[in-house]
Write a protein that holds these residues in place. Sequence first.
Motif, short mmCIF file in Angstrom:
data_model
loop_
_atom_site.label_atom_id
_atom_site.label_comp_id
_atom_site.label_asym_id
_atom_site.label_seq_id
_atom_site.Cartn_x
_atom_site.Cartn_y
_atom_site.Cartn_z
N UNK A 84 2.02 4.64 -8.45
CA UNK A 84 1.69 3.76 -7.34
C UNK A 84 1.20 2.44 -7.90
N UNK A 85 0.22 1.85 -7.25
CA UNK A 85 -0.44 0.67 -7.81
C UNK A 85 -1.78 1.16 -8.37
N UNK A 86 -1.70 1.96 -9.45
CA UNK A 86 -2.87 2.65 -10.01
C UNK A 86 -3.49 3.59 -8.97
N UNK A 87 -2.65 4.14 -8.09
CA UNK A 87 -3.16 5.10 -7.09
C UNK A 87 -3.46 6.46 -7.74
N UNK A 88 -2.66 6.82 -8.75
CA UNK A 88 -2.75 8.18 -9.32
C UNK A 88 -2.90 8.09 -10.83
N UNK A 89 -3.46 9.14 -11.42
CA UNK A 89 -3.63 9.13 -12.88
C UNK A 89 -3.69 10.54 -13.45
N UNK A 90 -3.04 10.72 -14.60
CA UNK A 90 -3.11 11.99 -15.31
C UNK A 90 -3.21 11.72 -16.81
N UNK A 133 -6.44 5.02 -2.85
CA UNK A 133 -6.44 3.99 -1.80
C UNK A 133 -5.63 2.77 -2.24
N UNK A 134 -5.07 2.09 -1.24
CA UNK A 134 -4.32 0.86 -1.51
C UNK A 134 -5.23 -0.16 -2.21
#
Lengths: 133, 375
Positions: free
Chosen positions: B363-369, B241-242
Amino acid sequence: MTLPTPEVTPLNEAYWAGLAAGELRFQHCPHCGHRWLPARRECPACLREGAGWEKAAGTGQVISWVVYHTAYHDAFRDRLPYNVAIVELDEGPRLITNILAPHDSIAAGMRVRLEVQSDFGVSLPRFAPAGTP
Amino acid sequence: MMRGKFVIAGVGHTAFGTLPGRSTVSLNVEACRRALEDAGIEKQAVDGVFVKTPTSAREILYGQTLSEALGLQPRIGIALDQGGAANMSGVAFACLAIEAGMCEVALVCYADNPRSGSRATYARPRGDDAAFGWFSTAAGYAMIHRRHVAEHGTPEAAFGAVAVAARRHGAANPHAQLRKPLTLDGYLATPPLVAPLRRDDCALISDGAAALVVMSARRARELGVKAAVPILGMGQAHTSWEVTQRPCLTSTRAKDAARDAFAMAGLAPADIQVAQIYDCFTITVLMTLEDYGFCPPGQAEGFVREGRIEHGGDLPINTAGGLLSETGMPGLQLVIEAVRQVRGTATLQVPGVRHALVSNQGGTMHTHATLILGG
């Protein structure tokens, strides 16, 4: 220099019409009661359609804020430094806005109230410290 | 059981910095050629191409355009879009495809040329909210940075310590784009860009490319790969989410990505000797250290100010300089540095590396791996 203006669509026209009339509206779901901004066709909680619009009380709190010292668009060059904030309405929805207060007086959790301002012909929901007249 | 079943068999990258006149496809091909050379295998062995879409210049069918330039007709060819997490998600999807028998040898790669091309994506208006002056990638991170300070009292010197460590490590890396060291006083003296962010809190903007060759450990033995590095753990989770919409700004689903990666590897944070933490902005490093369990929420500031993240500390991070100093390219250079640390060939080698951890996010910490490598 003109501001980047919001795109009014059939989906969000009630939002912008509300602001033009001096009130801030958010969407609410008649099925599950969820409340949100910005405008969507389907409720992000229960995914059903048929959202209605509700008038916000206009009070809320600052979640976070930043102060631009560089302009990414010419329209904002002579406004530097200017702030942009996230405000959470007391009803729940959050939105991007500007806080009408000195930058060093802004704080997380600060109580604010709505002040609709016309900027280049667009009515924008901004917020002032709740204590001010 | 996925632990150790797959390996990074080869790594390659282009020069980093300003590379005028190079298309992203050309940069990708150079990085892939170098990665195949490093693995010591012929391109004919490759039957999977997993490429992250160029951030600054999106194209349709990019995976196929690149495959044509590589002279390959892969069994699996796909362009991934998760912002900066797509690099390591690409590694994970490649492993899953190999596990399923849908391909055997995969190239995972990324290229972009925003420095000599267009930087517009980083300065973009954020939808209708541009009417409030809400522009740029940096401002979204500034919003998170400010909230972290508000909730935890994080001092400016903590953000500065992250920038100083990255620049110290980058100064030792002959391939780094920005090799000028930074002092804490120098950091604090810089004017704000989008307050509370200063220029030195922000990743570089870079042209360049990087690539990995991924295959099963068994296939690596069959092909005679000399320095295959086993993948011990992988995880991903996406806040999605934004910034305006997420209920919590100071913790993300990075926590879940790390939990899954540690569980797959059978390891805990204390087992990691060196980490490459995605540092597009200094706040990202502090929050990742907290979400991963290297320190409790709000306590990364003490951790970084004690110098523990510098070479010689107990958890050196971004030992080649990271996005703040080596190259602003989103993330694959961090995996390559982790590979070098496990192989024992890094410029700032950490002694006795058994397990190296990498985080990627977008993104703006939208995704993470999350990725854990080790011998």
